[in-house]
Design an enzyme around this catalytic site. Structure first.
Site, PDB file in Angstrom:
ATOM      1  N   ASP A  37       0.842  -1.198   0.000  1.00 52.46           N
ATOM      2  CA  ASP A  37       0.000   0.000   0.000  1.00 52.46           C
ATOM      3  C   ASP A  37       0.883   1.256   0.000  1.00 52.46           C
ATOM      4  O   ASP A  37       2.018   1.230  -0.482  1.00 52.46           O
ATOM      5  CB  ASP A  37      -0.931  -0.040   1.223  1.00 52.46           C
ATOM      6  CG  ASP A  37      -2.292   0.559   0.932  1.00 52.46           C
ATOM      7  OD1 ASP A  37      -2.355   1.779   0.718  1.00 52.46           O
ATOM      8  OD2 ASP A  37      -3.289  -0.190   0.931  1.00 52.46           O
ATOM      9  N   HIS A  80      -3.580   5.949   3.765  1.00 51.58           N
ATOM     10  CA  HIS A  80      -4.387   4.849   3.236  1.00 51.58           C
ATOM     11  C   HIS A  80      -3.891   3.504   3.756  1.00 51.58           C
ATOM     12  O   HIS A  80      -4.661   2.682   4.284  1.00 51.58           O
ATOM     13  CB  HIS A  80      -4.337   4.891   1.705  1.00 51.58           C
ATOM     14  CG  HIS A  80      -5.246   3.929   1.007  1.00 51.58           C
ATOM     15  ND1 HIS A  80      -4.930   2.593   0.852  1.00 51.58           N
ATOM     16  CD2 HIS A  80      -6.458   4.099   0.408  1.00 51.58           C
ATOM     17  CE1 HIS A  80      -5.907   1.989   0.182  1.00 51.58           C
ATOM     18  NE2 HIS A  80      -6.846   2.889  -0.100  1.00 51.58           N
ATOM     19  N   ALA A 198      -6.666 -14.388  -7.512  1.00 49.12           N
ATOM     20  CA  ALA A 198      -6.920 -13.267  -6.608  1.00 49.12           C
ATOM     21  C   ALA A 198      -8.262 -13.466  -5.921  1.00 49.12           C
ATOM     22  O   ALA A 198      -9.195 -14.020  -6.504  1.00 49.12           O
ATOM     23  CB  ALA A 198      -6.908 -11.953  -7.373  1.00 49.12           C
ATOM     24  N   SER A 254     -11.254  -0.563  -0.810  1.00 51.52           N
ATOM     25  CA  SER A 254      -9.943  -0.631  -0.156  1.00 51.52           C
ATOM     26  C   SER A 254     -10.059  -1.016   1.302  1.00 51.52           C
ATOM     27  O   SER A 254      -9.171  -1.677   1.862  1.00 51.52           O
ATOM     28  CB  SER A 254      -9.236   0.727  -0.254  1.00 51.52           C
ATOM     29  OG  SER A 254      -8.742   0.957  -1.543  1.00 51.52           O
TER      30      SER A 254
END
Length: 800
Positions: A37, A80, A198, A254
C-alpha cells in the site's frame, strides 16, 4: 492461544464475525500479513495518541520494503495503508477494537511513492518480496496472506501481474484484493483483482446494501468468466486509524478487503496446517448470502462470516467437493504419476434453482474456485444434495480436448468428500479447433467474447485433392460446442475443410453473423483454427410489423430484406421477424399477413405457388405458418387455414392482399380487385370478415363486409387497401396501393394511416411514414400491430 481484546468491537469488525472467533481463543497469533500500500505510520502522536499497529509490526530488516529507496522503516505520507493495516491488526487503543486479527503480525511494502504514484516495476518487486523478504530461501519469513487494497486505473483485463499472483498461490499464499470502485455498472472489474487466483472483495454500505461504487461482475480475465466480486465486507463507515493517530471513517473497497485478509489470518492462526484452498473454500462456502440466491455479480458469495468459516474448517469432510485438473498423458481420465497438474483453471459448483433441475438458467452458483499450481481445487460448506461441478474449458490451453466430462453431477453427503477429476489433452496434429462466440452483429471476433454452447458444427473435409465429393474426402465430423463455445475435431485428412453450422441448433432468433461456411486448411503437423460468429439481436418492443413489395435494405443498409420477408419495427430500427426464403418462399411475395401469437402467422401470397411440404396453393388462399424458429433463421411448417375457392373467390381480382384480426378473433381480408362473390361485388377498398364454420383445406363459411372504404372517403383506384391491421384501441390501420387522400390528409404507399371510428365515421390520421422509418421508397403490402385481437377461428387446428 490469543486473548480477545477487552474493548468492544467496532461495528464493521462485529459484522464479519470476528468477536465470536476471538472468544474461542483465536486472534491471528503467529500469522504474518503483508500489506502492499502507501506505507504504514507507526508513530501516531508521540505521548498523545499511539499507533494502533506499531506493536504488531514484525520489525527487522525483513519486514519493510521501499522499492523507491526513500525509507528504511515504516512511513506513510498518505494514511491509506495505515488505515488498511489497522483494520487487519489494530489493537483497540481508541476504546473499541478496530482490527479483525489483533494478534496478527504485519510486514509491508510501500508500492506508492511519496507523490502517490505506483510503478509496475515497484509492484512486481513487492509481490516477489513478500515470498522471501530476507532473500534467504532457507528461512521461513514469507507472508501467509497478502492484502492489496488497490487496482489498476480502469475496468478491464490486464495480465501484467498474473505471474506474480500465480507465484503467490503456488506458495500457498492468498492475495486479497480490493474489488475496485468502478460500480455500479456491470462488468466493471479491474485488474489485477479480476485475475485467477486473486480473492476480490466488494464493499457493503452501512445499510447492508452494495456500496454503489463497488465494482460489479461478471469478470472475464485470464481465461475464465467468474462472478465478481468473490466476497463482500463492510466498506462504508469503517473506523480505522490514519496518520498522526487520527481515527476516521473510511469508505470503498480498499477498506472492505482488509476485513477478509484479517479473516484469513484468524483461520490460519486457529489451524496453521490449513492450505490456501481450504481457507478460501471455507470463506466462500460460509459467507452470508446476499442478493440473488447463490453467488452473484454484486455480492459474490456474500458477506464474509469468519466464525462460520472456522466451523467449516473444523469439520473438513462436511459438504466437500474436490479434485484435480491435469494434462492426461495417457488419456485414461485418471491422474497418474506421468500426468502434469494444471493450475489457474476455474471450477464452478451449482445447485438447482426453483425449477428443481440442474443445468437450467435458474441454477444457483454455490461456489467458484481456481485450481492451484498442483492442479488441486476444493470447495467446502456445500449443502447436502445434488450439485453440478463444471470445468471452464476456456481456461485450458487453446484447443484442448477434455478426457473427462466437463460437467459432473454429484450428490453431496455430510461426512464424505466427493472427488471429481478433470483431465485434458492437447489437440493432435491434423486437428481443427472451432470457437463459437456471441457476436455484436459485425461478424468479427476479438477473442474476448463469451462462447455460445450447444451449437452443432460439422467439418467437411475435401481431402488432399482439394475437391469436395471425391473418394479422398474425410468422414464428416459433427459435435456441439461446449460451455465455452469450443469444439476440437481430430484425425482430419490434410487439405481444405469447410465449417458448417446446423442452424436449427442456434439460440432462439440467433443467426450466423460472420462467414456462413468458412474454410480452413488442415495441416498434418499443425492445428487449424476457425470461428463462428453468432448474433442474437435484442428483442425489440414492436410498434408494427410489415412486409414490402420490393427488396431493400434497412437500418442504414445493415439489414437486407425481400418481398417474402416480414420485418418488425420498434420505432427506431428494424429486425427480421420472418425470413420467407428460409421456408421456401423466395420466388413469391408475402402480400398479406397477420400474427396470431409468438409462433403462428396467417399469410397469403401474391400468386399461385408450390409451397414446400404443402403443395400448390392459390393467391386467394390463407395459409397458417407454425414456427419452430423465427428471426434471421426461420423454420416451421405450412398448412391451409382457408381455401378461398370454397368461399367463392375466383380469378386474379380475388387475390387476398390484406389480412387483419379484430378483438373478437375474426380474420379480415381485402382483395386486389373487385370480384363478384355470391352475386355481390367485393370492393378493393373494403375489408371483409371471414365467417367460418370450419377451417382447413375444405373450408366452410362466407365473407361479410365489415369496413366500407368508399363510405370513409376511399374512392380512388390508388386507394385499394393492400395492407391492414387492427390496433388495441380498435383503430383500423391501412396502407394503400398508391396515395390515400381524405380531406387534407395524404398517406403514400409506404405510410400507415389509421381510421379511428366515431360512430360510423372515420377520423383519419397518419401514424407512421416511410420517411420516419428511414425507407423513403418503401411500399408496404402487409401490415400488423402488436397483439390485441382475440383467438382466431380454430387457427391452431387448421389443416390438421
Amino acid at each position: 492461544a490469543g486473548t480477545a481484546p477487552p474493548e468492544p468491537p467496532a461495528a464493521n469488525v462485529d459484522a464479519v464475525g470476528a468477536p465470536a472467533v476471538w472468544a474461542r481463543g483465536h486472534t491471528g497469533e503467529g500469522v504474518v500479513v503483508a500489506v502492499l500500500d502507501t506505507g504504514v505510520d507507526v508513530t501516531g502522536i508521540p505521548g498523545a495518541q499511539p499507533s494502533e499497529v506499531a506493536d504488531s509490526w514484525r520489525g527487522g530488516d525483513n519486514s519493510w520494503f521501499d522499492p523507491y529507496g526513500t525509507s528504511t522503516t515504516p512511513v506513510d505520507p498518505d494514511g491509506h495503508g495505515t488505515a488498511v493495516t489497522s483494520i487487519i491488526a489494530g489493537r483497540g487503543l481508541s476504546g473499541q477494537a478496530v482490527g479483525v486479527a489483533p494478534d496478527a503480525t504485519w510486514i509491508a511494502a510501500k508500492i506508492f511513492d511519496d507523490q502517490g504514484k505506483a510503478s509496475t516495476a515497484a509492484i512486481h518487486a513487492a509481490l516477489q518480496w513478500v515470498l522471501d523478504p530476507d532473500g534467504d530461501p532457507s528461512t521461513d519469513d514469507g507472508a501467509d496472506v497478502v492484502n492489496a487494497s488497490w487496482t489498476s486505473g480502469a475496468p478491464g483485463c490486464d495480465l501484467e501481474f498474473a505471474p506474480d499472483i500465480a507465484a503467490l498461490r503456488a506458495a500457498g499464499v492468498i492475495p486479497v484484493f480490493a474489488a475496485g470502485n468502478y460500480g455500479p455498472l456491470p462488468a466493471s472489474s479491474p485488474s489485477p483483482s479480476n485475475l485467477p487466483g486473486a480473492l476480490a472483495v466488494g464493499a457493503l454500505d452501512t445499510d447492508g446494501t452494495a456500496l454503489p461504487a463497488s465494482s460489479r461482475g461478471p469478470a472475464d480475465c485470464g481465461g475464465a468468466t467468474r462472478t465478481y466480486p468473490h466476497l463482500v465486507a463492510p466498506g462504508a463507515g469503517v473506523t480505522a486509524q490514519s496518520t498522526f493517530g487520527q481515527y476516521l471513517d473510511h469508505a470503498g473497497t480498499s477498506f472492505a478487503a482488509p476485513h477478509v485478509a484479517g479473516a484469513v489470518a484468524l483461520l490460519l492462526g486457529a489451524d496453521p496446517t490449513l492450505d490456501d484452498l481450504a481457507v478460501e473454500a471455507a470463506l466462500l462456502g460460509t459467507a452470508t448470502d446476499l442478493g440473488d440466491p447463490g453467488a452473484d455479480d454484486t455480492f459474490g458469495a456474500g458477506l464474509v462470516n469468519v466464525a462460520a468459516a472456522l466451523d467449516a474448517v473444523g469439520a473438513p469432510d462436511i459438504g466437500v467437493v474436490r479434485g484435480d485438473v491435469f494434462r492426461d498423458t495417457d488419456t485414461d481420465g485418471v491422474r497418474g504419476p506421468d500426468d502434469l497438474p494444471t493450475g489457474g483453471v476455474q471450477v464452478t459448483v451449482t445447485s438447482a434453482g426453483d425449477d428443481g433441475e440442474l443445468g437450467t438458467d435458474d441454477d444457483i452458483i454455490d461456489a467458484e474456485t481456481v485450481s492451484g499450481p498442483d492442479g488441486r481445487w476444493l470447495v467446502s460448506s456445500l449443502t447436502e444434495g445434488p450439485h453440478r461441478v463444471t470445468l471452464s474449458v476456456s481456461a485450458l490451453p487453446s484447443g484442448s480436448v477434455p478426457t473427462t466430462p466437463v460437467a459432473v453431477d454429484v450428490d453431496v453427503v455430510a461426512g464424505q468428500a466427493v472427488e471429481v477429476p478433470f483431465g485434458w489433452r492437447p489437440p493432435r496434429p491434423g486437428s481443427v479447433v472451432v470457437r463459437v462466440f456471441a457476436d455484436d452483429g459485425d461478424g468479427l471476433g476479438t477473442g474476448a467474447e463469451p462462447g455460445v454452447a450447444g451449437v452443432v458444427v460439422s467439418v467437411l473435409s475435401a481431402g488432399p485433392d482439394g475437391a469436395y465429393g471425391t473418394a479422398d474426402d474425410g468422414d464428416t465430423q459433427s459435435a456441439a460446442a461446449d460451455a465455452d463455445g469450443l469444439i476440437t475435431f481430430d484425425g482430419l485428412p490434410p487439405g481444405p475443410a469447410r465449417i458448417v453450422v446446423d442452424s436449427t441448433t442456434l439460440p432462439e432468433r440467433g443467426y450466423v453473423s460472420g462467414i456462413s461456411a468458412p474454410e480452413v486448411t488442415v495441416v498434418e503437423d499443425d492445428v487449424a483454427r476457425s470461428e463462428v460468429a453468432v448474433h442474437v439481436p435484442p428483442r425489440l418492443d414492436p410498434v408494427l410489423y410489415l412486409s414490402t413489395k420490393r427488396a431493400g435494405r434497412a437500418n442504414d443498409g445493415t439489414l437486407s430484406y425481400r418481398d417474402e420477408d416480414i420485418l418488425v419495427w420498434n420505432g427506431a430500427r428494424f429486425e427480421m421477424f420472418f425470413d420467407g426464403s428460409d421456408v421456401g418462399l423466395a420466388a413469391t411475395d408475402v402480400d398479406a399477413f397477420t400474427i396470431l401469437d409468438e409462433s403462428t402467422i396467417l399469410l397469403s401470397l401474391d400468386r399461385p405457388f408450390e409451397v414446400p411440404g404443402l403443395g400448390p396453393v392459390d393467391d386467394l388462399d390463407v395459409l397458417v405458418f407454425r414456427a419452430d424458429r423465427l428471426g434471421e433463421t426461420t423454420r416451421g411448417t405450412f398448412a391451409v387455414y382457408a381455401d378461398g375457392s370454397d368461399l367463392g373467390l375466383f380469378g386474379p381480382e380475388a387475390d387476398i392482399d390484406a389480412l387483419a384480426r379484430d378483438a373478437e378473433g375474426r380474420i379480415w381480408v381485402s382483395v386486389r380487385g373487385n370480384p363478384i362473390v355470391g352475386g355481390e361485388i367485393l370492393r378493393d377498398e373494403d375489408l371483409h370478415a371471414l365467417v367460418l364454420d370450419s377451417t382447413g383445406p375444405e373450408t366452410v363459411g362466407e365473407l361479410q363486409t365489415v369496413f366500407d372504404g368508399s363510405a370513409q372517403g376511399l374512392v380512388d383506384r390508388s386507394e385499394d387497401i393492400d395492407a391492414a391491421a387492427i390496433g388495441a384501441d380498435g383503430g383500423i390501420a391501412v396502407s394503400t396501393l398508391g396515395t390515400l387522400r381524405v380531406g387534407s390528409l395524404a398517406a403514400g404507399e409506404g405510410d400507415v394511416a389509421v381510421c379511428v371510428l366515431d360512430g360510423d365515421t372515420c377520423g383519419w390520421k397518419v401514424t407512421t411514414t416511410a420517411r420516419t422509418m428511414g425507407l423513403p421508397t418503401l411500399d408496404i403490402d402487409g401490415l400488423d400491430l402488436p397483439a390485441a385481437g382475440g383467438a382466431p377461428n380454430d387457427a391452431t387446428g387448421a389443416g390438421s
